[in-house]
Design a protein around this motif. Structure first.
Motif, PDB file in Angstrom:
ATOM      1  N   UNK A 136       2.968 -16.284 -66.162  1.00 15.34           N
ATOM      2  CA  UNK A 136       2.771 -17.724 -65.986  1.00 15.34           C
ATOM      3  C   UNK A 136       2.759 -17.992 -64.510  1.00 15.34           C
ATOM      4  N   UNK A 137       2.176 -19.003 -64.018  1.00 19.14           N
ATOM      5  CA  UNK A 137       1.050 -19.735 -64.582  1.00 19.14           C
ATOM      6  C   UNK A 137      -0.210 -18.893 -64.464  1.00 19.14           C
ATOM      7  N   UNK A 138      -1.243 -19.346 -65.113  1.00 17.00           N
ATOM      8  CA  UNK A 138      -2.445 -18.531 -65.162  1.00 17.00           C
ATOM      9  C   UNK A 138      -3.683 -19.427 -65.114  1.00 17.00           C
ATOM     10  N   UNK A 139      -4.507 -19.197 -64.122  1.00 20.99           N
ATOM     11  CA  UNK A 139      -5.719 -19.995 -63.954  1.00 20.99           C
ATOM     12  C   UNK A 139      -6.913 -19.057 -63.738  1.00 20.99           C
ATOM     13  N   UNK A 140      -7.104 -18.120 -64.672  1.00 18.96           N
ATOM     14  CA  UNK A 140      -8.199 -17.145 -64.581  1.00 18.96           C
ATOM     15  C   UNK A 140      -8.858 -17.016 -65.947  1.00 18.96           C
ATOM     16  N   UNK A 141      -9.876 -16.180 -66.012  1.00 19.93           N
ATOM     17  CA  UNK A 141     -10.600 -15.964 -67.261  1.00 19.93           C
ATOM     18  C   UNK A 141     -10.345 -14.555 -67.781  1.00 19.93           C
ATOM     19  N   UNK A 142     -10.457 -14.354 -69.104  1.00 22.34           N
ATOM     20  CA  UNK A 142     -10.304 -13.009 -69.665  1.00 22.34           C
ATOM     21  C   UNK A 142     -11.301 -12.039 -69.034  1.00 22.34           C
ATOM     22  N   UNK A 143     -10.828 -10.830 -68.778  1.00 20.04           N
ATOM     23  CA  UNK A 143     -11.668  -9.804 -68.181  1.00 20.04           C
ATOM     24  C   UNK A 143     -11.522  -9.702 -66.674  1.00 20.04           C
ATOM     25  N   UNK A 144     -10.989 -10.733 -66.038  1.00 16.14           N
ATOM     26  CA  UNK A 144     -10.807 -10.703 -64.588  1.00 16.14           C
ATOM     27  C   UNK A 144      -9.646  -9.789 -64.216  1.00 16.14           C
ATOM     28  N   UNK A 145      -9.690  -9.282 -63.007  1.00 14.91           N
ATOM     29  CA  UNK A 145      -8.592  -8.483 -62.471  1.00 14.91           C
ATOM     30  C   UNK A 145      -7.870  -9.323 -61.439  1.00 14.91           C
ATOM     31  N   UNK A 146      -6.549  -9.445 -61.594  1.00 15.34           N
ATOM     32  CA  UNK A 146      -5.730 -10.228 -60.675  1.00 15.34           C
ATOM     33  C   UNK A 146      -4.545  -9.393 -60.221  1.00 15.34           C
ATOM     34  N   UNK A 147      -3.954  -9.770 -59.118  1.00 13.88           N
ATOM     35  CA  UNK A 147      -2.756  -9.109 -58.629  1.00 13.88           C
ATOM     36  C   UNK A 147      -1.554  -9.951 -59.008  1.00 13.88           C
ATOM     37  N   UNK A 148      -0.582  -9.329 -59.669  1.00 13.94           N
ATOM     38  CA  UNK A 148       0.628 -10.037 -60.096  1.00 13.94           C
ATOM     39  C   UNK A 148       1.857  -9.240 -59.676  1.00 13.94           C
ATOM     40  N   UNK A 149       2.968  -9.946 -59.588  1.00 10.60           N
ATOM     41  CA  UNK A 149       4.262  -9.322 -59.333  1.00 10.60           C
ATOM     42  C   UNK A 149       5.135  -9.595 -60.545  1.00 10.60           C
TER      43      UNK A 149
END
Length: 87
Positions: free
Chosen positions: A60-73
């Protein structure tokens, strides 16, 4: 001489107890890991992502689309807790 030996033993025991208590406390601290993950699903409040070792997490929170690659901790211990409770 016996008095010095007794003091040494007491101090040694206290040091061992303090070290054990410190190690036990350290197990509760988070071990944050930052990595690129793939977004699997997105709902109104969070995202479901897959880590590089194929582990599924909700973030959480999440403001992306399925299939995208994001960096999270995230806390590495989430995986350990999940594995401990999963048969």
């Amino acid at each position: 001489m016996n008095r010095k030996l007794a003091k040494l033993i007491i101090v040694s025991v206290l040091v061992v107890i303090a070290a054990a208590a410190s190690l036990a406390f350290l197990s509760f601290l988070p071990r944050n890991v930052t990595e690129s993950v793939t977004v699997i699903t997105v709902d109104q409040t969070s995202c479901t992502v897959q880590t590089s070792d194929k582990f599924i997490l909700k973030i959480k929170p999440c403001d992306v689309k399925p299939g995208e690659t994001v960096t999270v901790t995230y806390d590495e211990k989430m995986k350990e807790r999940f594995r401990a409770t999963t048969p």
